[in-house]
Design an enzyme around this catalytic site. Structure first.
Site, PDB file in Angstrom:
ATOM      1  N   SER A   1       0.840  -1.194   0.000  1.00  0.00           N
ATOM      2  CA  SER A   1       0.000   0.000   0.000  1.00  0.00           C
ATOM      3  C   SER A   1       0.881   1.252   0.000  1.00  0.00           C
ATOM      4  O   SER A   1       2.112   1.176   0.057  1.00  0.00           O
ATOM      5  CB  SER A   1      -0.928  -0.005   1.221  1.00  0.00           C
ATOM      6  OG  SER A   1      -0.168   0.015   2.424  1.00  0.00           O
ATOM      7  N   TYR A   2       0.232   2.400  -0.030  1.00  0.00           N
ATOM      8  CA  TYR A   2       0.947   3.679  -0.125  1.00  0.00           C
ATOM      9  C   TYR A   2       1.920   3.844   1.046  1.00  0.00           C
ATOM     10  O   TYR A   2       1.501   3.781   2.215  1.00  0.00           O
ATOM     11  CB  TYR A   2      -0.063   4.823  -0.136  1.00  0.00           C
ATOM     12  CG  TYR A   2       0.551   6.182  -0.372  1.00  0.00           C
ATOM     13  CD1 TYR A   2       1.142   6.496  -1.591  1.00  0.00           C
ATOM     14  CD2 TYR A   2       0.526   7.155   0.622  1.00  0.00           C
ATOM     15  CE1 TYR A   2       1.699   7.740  -1.813  1.00  0.00           C
ATOM     16  CE2 TYR A   2       1.071   8.406   0.410  1.00  0.00           C
ATOM     17  CZ  TYR A   2       1.659   8.697  -0.812  1.00  0.00           C
ATOM     18  OH  TYR A   2       2.218   9.927  -1.022  1.00  0.00           O
ATOM     19  N   PRO A   3       3.215   4.047   0.762  1.00  0.00           N
ATOM     20  CA  PRO A   3       4.208   4.039   1.850  1.00  0.00           C
ATOM     21  C   PRO A   3       4.349   5.358   2.604  1.00  0.00           C
ATOM     22  O   PRO A   3       4.833   5.362   3.741  1.00  0.00           O
ATOM     23  CB  PRO A   3       5.512   3.685   1.125  1.00  0.00           C
ATOM     24  CG  PRO A   3       5.330   4.238  -0.257  1.00  0.00           C
ATOM     25  CD  PRO A   3       3.871   4.098  -0.565  1.00  0.00           C
ATOM     26  N   ARG A   4       3.957   6.472   2.006  1.00  0.00           N
ATOM     27  CA  ARG A   4       4.124   7.769   2.682  1.00  0.00           C
ATOM     28  C   ARG A   4       2.905   8.048   3.564  1.00  0.00           C
ATOM     29  O   ARG A   4       2.075   8.901   3.275  1.00  0.00           O
ATOM     30  CB  ARG A   4       4.341   8.892   1.663  1.00  0.00           C
ATOM     31  CG  ARG A   4       5.669   8.811   0.941  1.00  0.00           C
ATOM     32  CD  ARG A   4       5.892   9.996   0.024  1.00  0.00           C
ATOM     33  NE  ARG A   4       7.203   9.947  -0.615  1.00  0.00           N
ATOM     34  CZ  ARG A   4       8.309  10.483  -0.132  1.00  0.00           C
ATOM     35  NH1 ARG A   4       8.249  11.132   1.031  1.00  0.00           N
ATOM     36  NH2 ARG A   4       9.460  10.401  -0.762  1.00  0.00           N
TER      37      ARG A   4
END
Length: 409
Positions: free
Chosen positions: A25-28
């Site tokens: 999933s989105y890491p940031r």
């Protein structure tokens, strides 16, 4: 950084590539907890076909799954989560696989039962001295089964009873000395930045990469962050002009104000106006004293300064100051990274090893024309009696009528 030995910036780059490829999933994200509606069971079910931990995941789905009890949902994105049951060959091996493996195992472990172990502590007495020893035995591996590198080490104590007598097989007397702490590791630096409100989980890797690219620090063996001479001199310059520029207090304050805006407890325009005024004043103060930064850099990196001979004693570190004769004349302490200006238009020489009774700096003799004065370099830059009559205007000056006429000019 600590677990894999990969730099934070490099890890974020790899994570973004894994996200684009659909593996995670989105890491940031700032979230460490899942929102109430997140389908944990469905996401975990994807991993049951994995050749490495698939069997363990199947057991969890059969009745051992535990919903995470800690973490905070920031409302932006869920925590970094594996979205596919990828193998090492599919990922491409290398650091990308190591990072994916870490993320996937951590996700599965967060839904696993607790690790349970029993600890025993025994106290022993010999010759009037008391000693203690602790042992532990694992009762249920729990989540450590899928994260074996975090497993509890088993070292159970042998059976003992109260009052039992044991034979002493060997006595060692070990002598040692304390050593200074090592440089911060990258993981320790990240922890301190988070604790002091410097950056976010998404921006911290970029901050560390920037100071490395600008040669303020070097990341050496063990991911230790070592400041360079350039970085140390820069920070010393900030401390000499405005210490807050080198401390986390301002950034922490701004971050807290932004949080208040997000929570609807502070007015956006008011916060922006206040912050702009604050930094405008700091900018004016810094530019007005930029000469101090210039002098420090020149003294630190000028070949003449580095090759000059020791001159007089520093009253703080008790090491020798170096005399820089190029204009403006000054003394430089390599240990303290401090520059002390000297009067212009005259000649200075040592004063028979005499020291200032106020600051312990070694005194000098300053000759201008046909007159000679004793001179303390530190008190000349930091007058101990700023309101005394006879002090020349400005931050430095020759003082007449000084309470210590035999010491100060």
């Amino acid at each position: 950084s600590a677990g894999l030995g990969i730099g934070a910036h490099r890890a974020m780059q790899i994570a973004e590539r894994l996200y684009i490829q659909g593996y995670i999933s989105y890491p940031r994200t700032e979230s460490t907890g899942y929102p109430p509606g997140f389908d944990l069971t469905g996401t975990l079910r994807i991993q049951r076909t994995h050749p490495v931990w698939g069997e363990y995941v199947s057991d969890l789905l059969a009745g051992g799954m535990v919903r995470p009890r800690v973490g905070k949902d920031e409302g932006d994105h869920p925590p970094i989560t594996p979205m596919e049951a990828a193998t090492e060959s599919e990922i491409g091996g290398g650091d990308a696989w190591r990072l994916y493996d870490f993320i996937a195992r951590h996700f599965v472990a967060s839904l696993s039962p607790d690790c349970v172990y029993a600890a025993r502590r025994a106290e022993l007495s010999a010759a009037g001295e008391t000693f203690s020893v602790t042992g532990q035995s694992v009762l249920a591996h729990g989540w450590t089964a899928v994260m074996p590198h975090r497993a509890v080490e088993e070292n159970p104590l042998p059976p003992m009873t109260v009052g039992q007598t044991l034979l002493i097989s060997r006595v060692d007397l070990v002598a040692g000395v304390t050593s200074p702490p090592p440089h911060l590791s990258e993981a320790e630096l990240i922890g301190l930045m988070e604790r002091n409100g410097i950056g976010t989980d998404a921006s911290i890797p970029t901050h560390i990469n920037n100071i490395e690219k600008r040669k303020y620090v070097e990341v050496r063996s063990g991911r230790r962050v070592v400041p360079t001479d350039l970085g140390v001199t820069l920070v010393q310059g900030y401390h000499a002009i405005d210490p807050e520029l080198a401390l986390p207090t301002i950034r922490m304050h701004v971050e807290k104000q932004l949080d208040l805006i997000a929570e609807g407890k502070a007015d956006h325009a008011a916060v922006v106006s206040h912050t702009l005024r604050q930094f405008t004043e700091k900018y004016k103060n810094f530019t007005a004293q930029i000469e101090r930064m210039d002098n420090l850099f020149e003294a630190s990196f000028n070949p003449t300064a580095s090759s000059s001979k020791p001159f007089s004693k520093c009253g703080q570190c008790l090491r020798y100051l170096r005399l820089v004769t190029s204009r403006p004349p000054r003394l430089y302490c390599p240990t303290q990274e401090q520059v002390l200006d000297l009067p212009q238009g005259g000649v200075v020489k040592l004063y028979n090893n005499r020291c200032c009774p106020l600051c312990d700096y070694e005194l000098l003799l300053y000759t201008a024309g046909d007159r000679t004065y004793p001179l303390c370099p530190y008190c000349f830059n930091h007058p101990p009696f700023p309101d005394a009559p006879g002090l020349a205007p400005g931050p430095r000056g020759i003082l007449s009528g000084c309470p210590h006429p035999r010491v100060h000019p």
